[in-house]
Design a protein around this motif. Structure first.
Motif, mmCIF file in Angstrom:
data_model
loop_
_atom_site.group_PDB
_atom_site.id
_atom_site.type_symbol
_atom_site.label_atom_id
_atom_site.label_comp_id
_atom_site.label_asym_id
_atom_site.label_seq_id
_atom_site.Cartn_x
_atom_site.Cartn_y
_atom_site.Cartn_z
ATOM 1 N N ALA A 507 0.838 -1.201 0.000
ATOM 2 C CA ALA A 507 0.000 0.000 0.000
ATOM 3 C C ALA A 507 0.870 1.247 0.000
ATOM 4 N N ALA A 508 1.932 1.236 0.785
ATOM 5 C CA ALA A 508 2.853 2.379 0.809
ATOM 6 C C ALA A 508 3.492 2.570 -0.559
ATOM 7 N N TRP A 509 3.866 1.472 -1.183
ATOM 8 C CA TRP A 509 4.462 1.543 -2.535
ATOM 9 C C TRP A 509 3.465 2.128 -3.532
ATOM 10 N N VAL A 510 2.207 1.671 -3.466
ATOM 11 C CA VAL A 510 1.185 2.171 -4.394
ATOM 12 C C VAL A 510 1.001 3.677 -4.212
ATOM 13 N N LEU A 511 0.916 4.125 -2.981
ATOM 14 C CA LEU A 511 0.738 5.551 -2.723
ATOM 15 C C LEU A 511 1.910 6.353 -3.296
ATOM 16 N N ALA A 512 3.117 5.853 -3.104
ATOM 17 C CA ALA A 512 4.291 6.574 -3.608
ATOM 18 C C ALA A 512 4.325 6.606 -5.125
ATOM 19 N N ARG A 513 4.019 5.482 -5.763
ATOM 20 C CA ARG A 513 4.047 5.437 -7.232
ATOM 21 C C ARG A 513 2.939 6.315 -7.816
ATOM 22 N N ILE A 546 1.060 9.201 4.688
ATOM 23 C CA ILE A 546 0.721 7.793 4.969
ATOM 24 C C ILE A 546 1.771 6.866 4.370
ATOM 25 N N SER A 547 2.230 7.182 3.164
ATOM 26 C CA SER A 547 3.219 6.321 2.496
ATOM 27 C C SER A 547 4.544 6.288 3.242
ATOM 28 N N ARG A 548 4.736 7.199 4.189
ATOM 29 C CA ARG A 548 5.973 7.254 4.971
ATOM 30 C C ARG A 548 5.793 6.766 6.412
ATOM 31 N N THR A 549 4.547 6.522 6.789
ATOM 32 C CA THR A 549 4.306 6.223 8.210
ATOM 33 C C THR A 549 3.413 5.010 8.441
ATOM 34 N N LEU A 550 3.166 4.180 7.434
ATOM 35 C CA LEU A 550 2.397 2.958 7.676
ATOM 36 C C LEU A 550 3.199 2.019 8.563
ATOM 37 N N HIS A 551 2.505 1.362 9.451
ATOM 38 C CA HIS A 551 3.154 0.480 10.434
ATOM 39 C C HIS A 551 3.523 -0.857 9.807
ATOM 40 N N VAL A 552 4.759 -1.262 9.998
ATOM 41 C CA VAL A 552 5.223 -2.593 9.589
ATOM 42 C C VAL A 552 5.736 -3.286 10.847
ATOM 43 N N PRO A 553 5.044 -4.306 11.337
ATOM 44 C CA PRO A 553 5.441 -4.937 12.605
ATOM 45 C C PRO A 553 6.676 -5.830 12.448
ATOM 46 N N PHE A 554 7.457 -5.931 13.501
ATOM 47 C CA PHE A 554 8.607 -6.837 13.585
ATOM 48 C C PHE A 554 8.489 -7.649 14.867
ATOM 49 N N LEU A 627 9.569 4.392 4.675
ATOM 50 C CA LEU A 627 8.745 4.195 5.870
ATOM 51 C C LEU A 627 9.544 4.415 7.160
ATOM 52 N N GLY A 628 10.785 4.847 7.025
ATOM 53 C CA GLY A 628 11.611 5.105 8.205
ATOM 54 C C GLY A 628 12.174 3.856 8.823
#
Length: 789
Positions: A507-513, A546-554, A627-628
């Protein structure tokens, strides 16, 4: 099996349906399974003919509930042709004595050859040789040549051909509680001394279907109409050792076809004007020769033979004829009725291959999605969101076709199906738009239909994301990822998972593209789009945030499949393999035990690792950096290892994805999974599923594994980028591709060398980027490049 044939020796009823799927003949418009013409549908055989995009919707009562399903329709069977001695039973391999039997699928010519010797008593036999084609030059024609030879006797042989409208959808046992009677108003008639016709229509979608059959024989043809069949009978005088030939030429039309007034008139007219078998064969061969030239693939050994079979079936499902149709990518091809002929996300594995050979087909398949954009926007509104929410399963009109219930054959129970929560299908469509335009240079599509779809898919993701003050990030909740096993948290009251990593990263990739595309639009076009959609800079700024701050869990130093995944229990993998052997469908096994896979760190197929399939290492690192987050090689390798040991590979796509990912992460283990992907259908590793239709995404994916996966081929920035990772088992191969208007660009890898040839033309030169240098090739030039390392 040779390089250009696929052969079966002997008759084995247990393998009949597998052979019928793999011997299917088609042309992108229609396909017919490789059933023997003298065999009717039963527990052993299943003849089936399917026209791309021909669906019908029926309601059935299942488990006390009304269940609505739309199916790709099994159309009237044009194959039937049987034979017998006067007063005796019709010969079939299940009722007669089979002395010899052989089937040969000729890949180069799209012809299915069959030879059977039936024993008729001491010293007597009937040799049956047949050649069948579904015409690749004229998509509405098919032909069957039958050569009959008496051995050790002379006499009369009765031959009966038919068009059979009494068919149903009954090719998948677990669907048999559903109504499969899709055809109605079956009528038959005679058009000429040698020609009969059959017409019917689908029950609810009201698609009119017509077939016409012309028999060509030395003996006179008689007609009989035994509705729902049109019958043609020929009494042949056989002399010992002298072959007698009967040809059956068939035309098929539906009311969905362009440039016709009536399907029946079109079918009768076409079959009447068609030549004989030999005349039809020549343009058919020419059309196949041209396809193979455009899709040239030179891979040595066993892998090359299987890849050629896979390419054959991709071309039969999605040929240049498909470019004229309103159809999507059916997950099981036009080869059977599994998944009801629905369109899932398999285009994600198919279009990257087609983009570089048949871009006009890719464009048509994306048009299928664009025509259903408004339906996707309606679905989003109904769900309380803006933008476009594409369905997980699609059919004729783009509504959600995913069933509400599915049957677990292990327990016999009908269970809720929550796979419609796989909203990542929207990202797959966006990915394909971007990849198609990068490979083809089709700015017109990107700036019009492509931009419209990207905008609405991005709008859906942005509206689905919710801000979490505690995390200081956006989250996407209540979804299901590609894994499919996990559809809820243990003991949760409702379905859905939070922050599926694959969903959020894509989703982050789609927003950026999408932001890139919109900012690159010509100003007049951008103004049009803004006016039509109400887009403004404020919304774009939100998308960027949003494209820079979506949560990716680890968890434990690896990317989590979803939030909370690391808290799930570990499964006793060794114990389950010891008890059950094949645990690919672990979800069904656990449910039958009264348990649920939702409790365990266990995946059906690649989920997080799909990120390594879609994106090169550098691109994936770039998306996460936006996404930082940092993704170094060590973290990715740990992530790969974690999921590799917790995946049951219950999908044919799983071996494909793991093979491609491991080629860069753990090369020593990659070939095992590549082999599994190659063997998926020919060995039917899913245990009987191939007989219900081939797995088109997996087949096309193996082609793209060679084309892009092992070469590291990317089309971006108006150039070809290559970073090869040859496997010891597959280090020497070549292929051609079509790129930015260049037809027949040839790449060959061999012994640490990459040879690139650009065909002569008036096009611009091509820039080729390797990890250590860039070269520019003019049309007509060849360069041999030494690969680094």
């Amino acid at each position: 099996m040779t390089g250009w044939t696929w052969e079966y020796e002997g008759y084995d009823p247990a393998d009949a349906r597998l052979r019928e799927s793999l011997c299917t003949l088609g042309n992108g418009y229609v396909a017919t399974r490789g059933a023997l013409p003298e065999c009717a549908a039963d527990e052993v055989h299943y003849p089936g003919t399917y026209v791309a995009g021909c669906y019908n919707r029926l309601t059935s009562e299942v488990a006390g509930r009304q269940v609505e399903n739309e199916d790709m329709v099994n159309l009237p069977n044009w194959l039937p042709l049987r034979f017998r001695l006067p007063g005796e039973s019709w010969l079939t391999p299940d009722t007669g004595t089979v002395l010899e039997h052989r089937e040969i699928l000729h890949l180069s010519s799209g012809v299915l050859e069959r030879g059977t010797r039936y024993g008729l008593g001491p010293g007597r036999a009937l040799l049956v040789r047949q050649h069948r084609l579904v015409h690749m030059a004229d998509p509405h024609l098919a032909a069957l040549r039958t050569e009959l030879t008496a051995e050790g006797f002379s006499g009369t042989l009765e031959t009966e051909a038919a068009l059979d409208g009494g068919v149903t959808n009954a090719g998948v046992p677990r669907y048999r509680d559903l109504d499969g009677r899709h055809l109605t108003h079956v009528l038959t008639g005679t058009a000429a001394a040698d020609t009969v016709w059959l017409r019917c229509r689908t029950r609810t979608s009201d698609v009119r279907v017509a077939l016409a059959s012309r028999m060509v024989s030395e003996a006179p043809v008689t007609h009989r109409h035994d509705r729902p069949r049109a019958l043609q009978t020929i009494r042949l005088d056989l002399a010992a050792g002298r072959p007698v030939t009967v040809d059956k030429i068939v035309a098929l039309h539906t009311s969905r076809d362009p440039a016709i007034s009536d399907p029946l008139h079109a079918a009768v007219d076409r079959v009447g004007r068609a030549g004989g078998f030999d005349e039809l064969l020549q343009p058919h061969l020419t059309a196949w020769h041209q396809l193979w030239r455009r899709a040239e693939l030179d891979v040595p050994g066993e892998a090359g033979r299987i890849l050629r079979l896979h390419l054959f079936h991709v071309l039969q499902t999605l040929s240049p004829h498909t470019a004229d149709l309103d159809v999507g990518v059916p997950a099981r091809g036009l080869h059977g009725e599994a998944y009801r002929g629905h369109v899932f996300w398999d285009e994600l594995f198919v279009l990257p291959y087609l983009n570089l050979h048949f871009p006009e087909v890719s464009r048509a398949l994306l048009h299928y999605r664009h025509r259903r954009l408004e339906r996707a926007r309606t679905a989003a509104r109904d769900a309380g969101h803006r933008g476009a929410m594409y369905p997980w399963q699609s059919g004729s009109d783009g509504r959600e076709e995913t069933q509400q219930l599915h049957l677990n054959p292990h327990s016999g129970r009908w269970l809720p199906d929550h796979s419609r929560l796989q909203h990542h299908v929207g990202s797959a469509i966006a990915y394909n738009i971007w990849q198609y335009c990068e490979a083809s240079g089709d700015e017109e599509f990107l700036h019009t239909k492509g931009a419209e779809m990207l905008l609405q898919i991005s709008r859906f993701w942005a509206d689905s994301a919710t801000w979490d003050d505690r995390l200081g990030r956006y989250r996407i909740k209540g979804v299901v990822g590609p894994d499919e096993y996990h559809d809820a948290y243990p003991d949760a009251a409702g379905p859905g998972l939070d922050d599926n990593a694959y969903t959020n990263v894509t989703a982050a990739w789609v927003l950026a593209r999408t932001l890139d595309v919109l900012r690159g639009l010509p100003e007049p076009r951008r103004r049009e789009l803004d006016e039509r959609t109400g887009l403004d800079e404020g919304e774009l700024e939100e998308w960027d945030h949003i494209s820079r701050t979506l949560h990716v869990p680890f968890h434990d130093g690896v990317i989590s499949q979803f939030e909370g995944y690391g808290e799930l229990a570990e499964l006793d993998w060794r114990g389950y393999r010891r008890r059950y052997g094949d645990i690919r469908r672990l979800d069904r096994i656990l449910e039958a035990e009264g348990d649920t896979v939702n409790r365990y760190q266990a995946s059906k197929q690649a989920d997080v690792l799909m990120l390594g399939y879609l994106f090169s290492p550098a691109e994936l690192q770039g998306v996460l950096r936006r996404l930082g987050l940092s993704l170094d090689e060590r973290t990715w390798r740990r992530t790969v290892d974690h999921y590799l040991h917790r995946t049951s590979h219950g999908s044919t796509l799983s071996g494909l994805v793991h093979g491609r990912v491991l080629a860069r992460a753990r090369r020593a283990d990659a070939w095992k999974f590549c082999q599994e992907a190659l063997q998926a259908d020919i060995a039917d590793i899913q245990g009987g599923t191939t007989g219900e239709g081939i797995h088109l995404g997996a087949m096309a994916g193996t082609l793209d594994l060679v084309q892009r996966g092992l070469t590291g081929l990317e089309t971006r920035g108006g150039a070809l980028w290559l970073d090869p990772v040859p496997l010891p088992e597959l280090s020497s191969y070549g292929f051609t591709l079509r790129y930015h208007g260049h037809w027949g660009v040839r790449l060959r890898l061999e012994h640490g060398l990459l040879e690139v040839t650009v065909p002569s033309s008036g096009r611009s030169p091509i820039d080729v980027h390797l990890p250590d240098r860039t070269v520019r090739l003019q049309p007509g030039e060849t360069d041999r490049l030494v690969l680094p390392g």
